[in-house]
Design an enzyme around this catalytic site. Sequence first.
Site, PDB file in Angstrom:
ATOM      1  N   ALA A   1       0.982  -0.969   0.212  1.00  0.00           N
ATOM      2  CA  ALA A   1       0.172   0.258   0.085  1.00  0.00           C
ATOM      3  C   ALA A   1       1.060   1.343  -0.078  1.00  0.00           C
ATOM      4  CB  ALA A   1      -1.023   0.116   1.191  1.00  0.00           C
TER       5      ALA A   1
ATOM      6  N   SER B   1       1.487   5.225   0.150  1.00  0.00           N
ATOM      7  CA  SER B   1       0.513   6.402   0.371  1.00  0.00           C
ATOM      8  C   SER B   1       1.798   8.086   0.185  1.00  0.00           C
ATOM      9  CB  SER B   1       0.610   6.489   2.168  1.00  0.00           C
ATOM     10  OG  SER B   1       1.054   6.613   2.724  1.00  0.00           O
ATOM     11  N   GLY B   2       2.692   7.531  -0.631  1.00  0.00           N
ATOM     12  CA  GLY B   2       3.670   8.474  -1.088  1.00  0.00           C
ATOM     13  C   GLY B   2       3.908   9.206  -0.071  1.00  0.00           C
TER      14      GLY B   2
ATOM     15  N   VAL C   1       6.853   8.942   3.224  1.00  0.00           N
ATOM     16  CA  VAL C   1       7.988   7.742   3.873  1.00  0.00           C
ATOM     17  C   VAL C   1       7.573   6.564   3.719  1.00  0.00           C
ATOM     18  CG1 VAL C   1       8.526   9.249   6.230  1.00  0.00           C
ATOM     19  CG2 VAL C   1       9.940   8.089   4.622  1.00  0.00           C
ATOM     20  N   ASP C   2       7.064   6.424   4.777  1.00  0.00           N
ATOM     21  CA  ASP C   2       6.450   4.637   6.050  1.00  0.00           C
ATOM     22  C   ASP C   2       6.658   4.435   5.148  1.00  0.00           C
ATOM     23  OD1 ASP C   2       6.778   6.475   8.381  1.00  0.00           O
ATOM     24  OD2 ASP C   2       4.952   6.361   9.091  1.00  0.00           O
ATOM     25  N   SER C   3       5.552   4.308   4.329  1.00  0.00           N
ATOM     26  CA  SER C   3       4.850   3.097   2.929  1.00  0.00           C
ATOM     27  C   SER C   3       6.152   3.255   1.831  1.00  0.00           C
ATOM     28  CB  SER C   3       3.651   3.487   2.307  1.00  0.00           C
ATOM     29  OG  SER C   3       3.869   5.019   0.784  1.00  0.00           O
TER      30      SER C   3
ATOM     31  N   MET D   1      -4.397   3.311  -3.098  1.00  0.00           N
ATOM     32  CA  MET D   1      -5.671   4.031  -3.840  1.00  0.00           C
ATOM     33  C   MET D   1      -5.869   5.142  -3.507  1.00  0.00           C
ATOM     34  SD  MET D   1      -6.178   0.959   0.049  1.00  0.00           S
ATOM     35  CE  MET D   1      -5.045   1.485   1.082  1.00  0.00           C
TER      36      MET D   1
ATOM     37  N   CYS E   1     -11.643   2.434   8.295  1.00  0.00           N
ATOM     38  CA  CYS E   1     -10.824   2.765   6.930  1.00  0.00           C
ATOM     39  C   CYS E   1      -9.942   1.937   6.967  1.00  0.00           C
ATOM     40  CB  CYS E   1      -9.520   4.179   6.280  1.00  0.00           C
ATOM     41  SG  CYS E   1      -9.242   3.632   5.109  1.00  0.00           S
TER      42      CYS E   1
ATOM     43  N   GLY F   1       2.709   0.237   5.784  1.00  0.00           N
ATOM     44  CA  GLY F   1       3.621   1.036   6.527  1.00  0.00           C
ATOM     45  C   GLY F   1       3.471   1.353   7.753  1.00  0.00           C
TER      46      GLY F   1
ATOM     47  N   CYS G   1      -7.549  11.804   7.029  1.00  0.00           N
ATOM     48  CA  CYS G   1      -7.029  12.387   5.324  1.00  0.00           C
ATOM     49  C   CYS G   1      -8.156  13.866   4.233  1.00  0.00           C
ATOM     50  CB  CYS G   1      -6.639  11.243   4.551  1.00  0.00           C
ATOM     51  SG  CYS G   1      -7.955  10.049   4.089  1.00  0.00           S
TER      52      CYS G   1
END
Length: 360
Positions: free
Chosen positions: A9, A11-12, A14-16, A35, A105, A129, A201
């Site tokens: 997944a 998300s854009g 740093v974690d993902s 997504m 979510c 992430g 979000c």
Amino acid sequence: MSNKTVMVAMSGGVDSSVALIKIIESGYKAIGVTMKLWDYGNVGGNDDDNSCCGINEINSAKLVCDQLGVPHYTIDFQDVFKKKVIDDFANEYLNGRTPNPCVRCNSYVKWDAFINQANELGADYIATGHYAIIDSYNDEPAIKQGVDSLKDQSYVLWGIPKDSIERTLFPLGDLKKEEVRQIARENNLETAETPESMEICFVADNNYNRFLNKYIPEKMNSNNTGDILDEENNVVGEHKGYTNYTIGQRKGIGLSYPDPRYVKSINSKTNTITISKKNNLYKEECYVSSINWLIKEHTLPMKIYAQIRYNSKKVESTISYDGDKIKVQFNNPQLAVTPGQSIVFYIGEILIGGGIIELI
């Protein structure tokens, strides 16, 4: 090298991005999926904030995947997100409650629709992430708190389907946030310095009331000013619409007392809020609805650790039946126990389940 495929997944943030790196380093074949959850234009917001579902974040995720040589897909989950997350968010606020949309979510989108998408793409696992760890409890896969106590996100994972744990990977669970950023810097990722994403979000400006007025204007028209009551039901002021307030709120009530007053309760039916001194906000117990268990063997009553909000500490508690309801009794009274929020159960560091707070 593993012949297993992992759908990550993206998300854009740093974690993902680093989760994707860790999956690749572990020898898996990776697929990046972002997504698309929400169109800010629907409610007069914008795409420029640090959300996890805006066009900027989709572009960032694609750039990271391109840089790492991983295929990237953007998949439209707006319908399920609206039905399962946003509509519930609006309805809960209209009912004078405080929802946790991130939990829904995770439950209905990231570990439901997302798993179904993984099946369609032929992926063996999904990875996110989140700062949590896949461990075991009684010889079954289980979720454990992440190493970074300041970032641990197990609290928001209590609602995921139990049978999806064995197909889930959390590559960041044994890392701290600064270690994650350092890995991103070492790999020259453009997301290395991306700010933390906003809490919710789809509320681009963090103004819940503006969002609700745009999203459900016909219902919000009835949520006008109303009475502020003290604990003896005396009218002591006027509120600006009960959806502007949450349990435990001190600032913004608009009243002056020698010692502070806090929102103790919200009554959507009478369009009133009740205020009290802080010491009257403590609760020794609460009921729990919509329970989701993440372990197979559990017999009530049970000694557990309970956590009543994302940034609160766990407290020793007992969960038991009270007739046909389930009740949690805290060893130490808890401040501002809020209907609609999640209460999450642990044994040690193992996440065993959770539910939604309902007051006694």
